[in-house]
Design an enzyme around this catalytic site. Structure first.
Site, short mmCIF file in Angstrom:
data_model
loop_
_atom_site.label_atom_id
_atom_site.label_comp_id
_atom_site.label_asym_id
_atom_site.label_seq_id
_atom_site.Cartn_x
_atom_site.Cartn_y
_atom_site.Cartn_z
CE LYS A 107 -4.79 1.38 0.38
NZ LYS A 107 -5.71 0.05 -0.08
P1 NAD Z 1 -12.95 7.60 -2.89
O1 NAD Z 1 -11.59 8.80 -2.48
O2 NAD Z 1 -13.31 7.24 -4.37
O3 NAD Z 1 -14.35 8.18 -2.20
C1 NAD Z 1 -14.17 7.83 -0.83
C2 NAD Z 1 -15.47 8.32 -0.06
O4 NAD Z 1 -15.55 8.45 1.17
C3 NAD Z 1 -15.67 10.08 -1.26
O5 NAD Z 1 -17.20 9.80 -0.80
C4 NAD Z 1 -15.61 11.18 0.36
O6 NAD Z 1 -16.24 12.33 0.44
C5 NAD Z 1 -15.86 9.89 1.82
N1 NAD Z 1 -14.99 10.78 3.05
C6 NAD Z 1 -13.79 10.31 2.92
N2 NAD Z 1 -13.03 10.57 4.24
C7 NAD Z 1 -14.84 10.48 5.22
C8 NAD Z 1 -15.50 10.63 6.29
N3 NAD Z 1 -14.63 10.90 7.01
N4 NAD Z 1 -16.36 10.41 6.33
C9 NAD Z 1 -17.07 9.77 5.42
N5 NAD Z 1 -17.32 10.21 4.35
C10 NAD Z 1 -15.81 10.15 4.26
O7 NAD Z 1 -12.03 6.16 -2.06
P2 NAD Z 1 -12.89 4.98 -2.77
O8 NAD Z 1 -11.67 4.19 -4.16
O9 NAD Z 1 -14.14 4.82 -2.79
O10 NAD Z 1 -12.79 4.06 -1.51
C11 NAD Z 1 -13.14 3.65 0.14
C12 NAD Z 1 -12.74 3.13 0.85
O11 NAD Z 1 -12.64 1.44 0.00
C13 NAD Z 1 -11.19 2.43 1.56
O12 NAD Z 1 -10.99 2.17 2.80
C14 NAD Z 1 -10.57 2.20 0.39
O13 NAD Z 1 -9.60 1.38 0.89
C15 NAD Z 1 -11.73 0.84 0.08
N6 NAD Z 1 -10.97 0.72 -1.32
C16 NAD Z 1 -11.19 0.68 -2.67
C17 NAD Z 1 -11.15 -0.31 -3.77
C18 NAD Z 1 -10.97 0.19 -4.84
O14 NAD Z 1 -10.49 -0.09 -6.06
N7 NAD Z 1 -10.61 1.94 -5.00
C19 NAD Z 1 -10.73 -0.81 -3.50
C20 NAD Z 1 -11.02 -2.42 -2.54
C21 NAD Z 1 -11.02 -1.21 -1.17
#
Ligand code: NAD
Length: 418
Positions: A107
């Site tokens: 990561k």
């Molecule tokens: P992103 O940046 O696209 O979206 C994050 C979302 O969370 C946004 O809507 C943001 O406004 C919101 N957010 C941020 N801080 C916040 C808070 N304090 N309270 C509430 N909402 C908040 O990120 P993503 O890629 O959608 O990732 C989200 C989660 O999923 C993370 O934990 C990431 O590690 C996990 N994840 C992502 C992927 C991927 O393919 N993108 C894969 C596996 C896991």
């Protein structure tokens, strides 16, 4: 069950400790599995558009490489630090092993609020960070992907920077790229599709009908927004979603397509969307719904609010949304938690497919990608559910037992060098 303090690293170590104890691993192997193989901190000097210089801190952790090259996202977020990245890298190790993917866990990230930078500043920052990582990353070494605050454009800049440094176009150095430079059909929605598959498997296991299932989703980013869309399309009623600024609620159900369009047309938040009530992120977590999907950041369900969670099923779209102590409370209350390393494993599954396609320079149709994703998700889910039932452990413990045992076996089979 060991108690923890609540940080992501602490939660990850407690989860590993529980699996290690269940598996009877000796202390040395447990220590080896806990310790990151490589953890690097880099400074990222950034020339701002106004001519000033700002120095940011970036990280990349390769937690474990016993089963293959490192794999894991890159996060741009102000609270990113080395301990968080170590935890996220460790979860990637178990996730890849659980999903049956020949990768280790890694990561990375930069402690920065990307929304405060111009596009040009984001590009310069990304390229400088990528340049610092060139000796460490590569298609056979460590393959980054998007995470919080990064997207396919970020991956394109990393791929281009790496390619410029190595003197050839290396499409396989990152996944989650645009289709025009070796991305995979189906990657953009893969994590969300995996969340939907895991959620539907949990509904089947608990005898629930998707059409009478209400869902609340925290986080309306890459994972949360498309999870809302796919769940809505499949018949669930998505009654609440949120982003960093707050949430929206409609007990009759929201229209994710309209919400996604609203943001694409320039709205900065879901809050204020017509026909909805506003609620806080804390309220959303405690809504009276059947299923809760945390899809934002880690550590949102803690010892403070675990008693007040009303959902009977939690499907972890985010990594590490439930702290170790909260997990114990939820387990005692009979709340089913479909753990992150299973529920959001669809993202890394299709990242793997993207890498395979890049390495073969031969690309698959979206249907082929989605079919293979379904196969991997359903296989992993049934392995976890079966172990949980036969061993009388939670889905989280079962998932970790499987992931950790596969990595431990790889170490034992390879032996220790020298
Ligand atoms: P992103 O940046 O696209 O979206 C994050 C979302 O969370 C946004 O809507 C943001 O406004 C919101 N957010 C941020 N801080 C916040 C808070 N304090 N309270 C509430 N909402 C908040 O990120 P993503 O890629 O959608 O990732 C989200 C989660 O999923 C993370 O934990 C990431 O590690 C996990 N994840 C992502 C992927 C991927 O393919 N993108 C894969 C596996 C896991």
């Amino acid at each position: 069950m060991i108690l923890g303090s609540g940080s992501a690293w602490d939660t990850a170590c407690v989860q590993l400790g529980n699996a290690a104890r269940h598996l009877g691993l000796d202390d040395g192997l447990h220590e080896l599995l806990r310790t990151p193989r490589r953890a690097i901190t880099v400074s990222v000097p950034l020339l701002r558009d106004d001519g000033s210089l700002m120095v940011l801190t970036g990280y990349r952790v390769q937690h474990n490489l016993a089963r293959g090259p490192g794999k894991g996202g890159i996060r741009f977020h102000p609270s990113c630090d080395l301990d968080e990245v170590k935890a996220l890298a460790m979860w990637m190790t178990w996730k890849c092993a659980l999903m049956g993917i020949p990768y280790g866990g890694a990561k990375g990230g930069i402690a920065v609020e990307p929304g405060l930078l111009s596009r040009q500043e984001r590009e310069r920052m990304t390229r400088r960070y990528a340049a610092e990582l060139v000796p460490l990353i590569g298609p056979e070494k460590d393959i980054p992907a998007p995470d919080v605050g990064t997207d396919e454009q970020t991956m394109a800049w990393i791929m281009d920077t790496y390619s410029a440094h190595t003197g050839h176009t290396a499409t396989g150095v990152v996944t989650g790229k645009p289709l025009s430079i070796g991305g995979s059909a189906g990657r953009a929605g893969a994590t969300s599709r995996g969340v939907q598959l895991a959620l539907f498997a949990a509904l089947r296991q608990t005898g629930r009908d998707p059409h009478s299932t209400t869902v609340a989703i925290q986080g309306f980013g890459k994972v949360g927004a498309l999870a809302a869309q796919y769940l809505h399309d499949a018949g669930c009623k998505v009654v609440a979603v949120s982003d960093v600024k707050g949430g929206v609620y409609n007990p009759q159900g929201l229209n994710p397509t309209a919400l996604i369009r609203h943001l694409a047309e320039g709205a900065e938040t879901v809050v204020g969307f017509p026909g909805t009530d506003t609620l806080t992120n804390d309220d959303l977590l405690e809504l009276d719904v059947d299923v809760l999907v945390p899809a934002a950041l880690e550590g949102v369900i803690t010892i403070e609010n675990a008693d007040r969670i009303k959902a009977r099923i939690i499907v972890e779209g985010a990594n590490g949304p439930v702290t170790a102590d909260a997990d114990r409370i939820l387990e005692d209350r009979g709340v089913m938690v479909v753990p992150d390393i299973l529920a959001n494993g669809g993202g890394v599954a299709v990242s793997y497919f993207e890498w395979v396609q890049d390495m073969q320079a031969y690309f698959w149709s979206e249907d082929e990608v989605n079919d293979r994703l379904r196969t991997l998700m359903e296989r992993a889910y049934s392995e976890v559910a079966m172990l949980a039932t036969t061993q009388g452990v939670s889905m989280r413990q079962a998932a970790h037992i499987i992931g950790v045992s596969r990595v431990a076996e790889a170490h034992q089979t390879r032996g220790l060098y020298p």
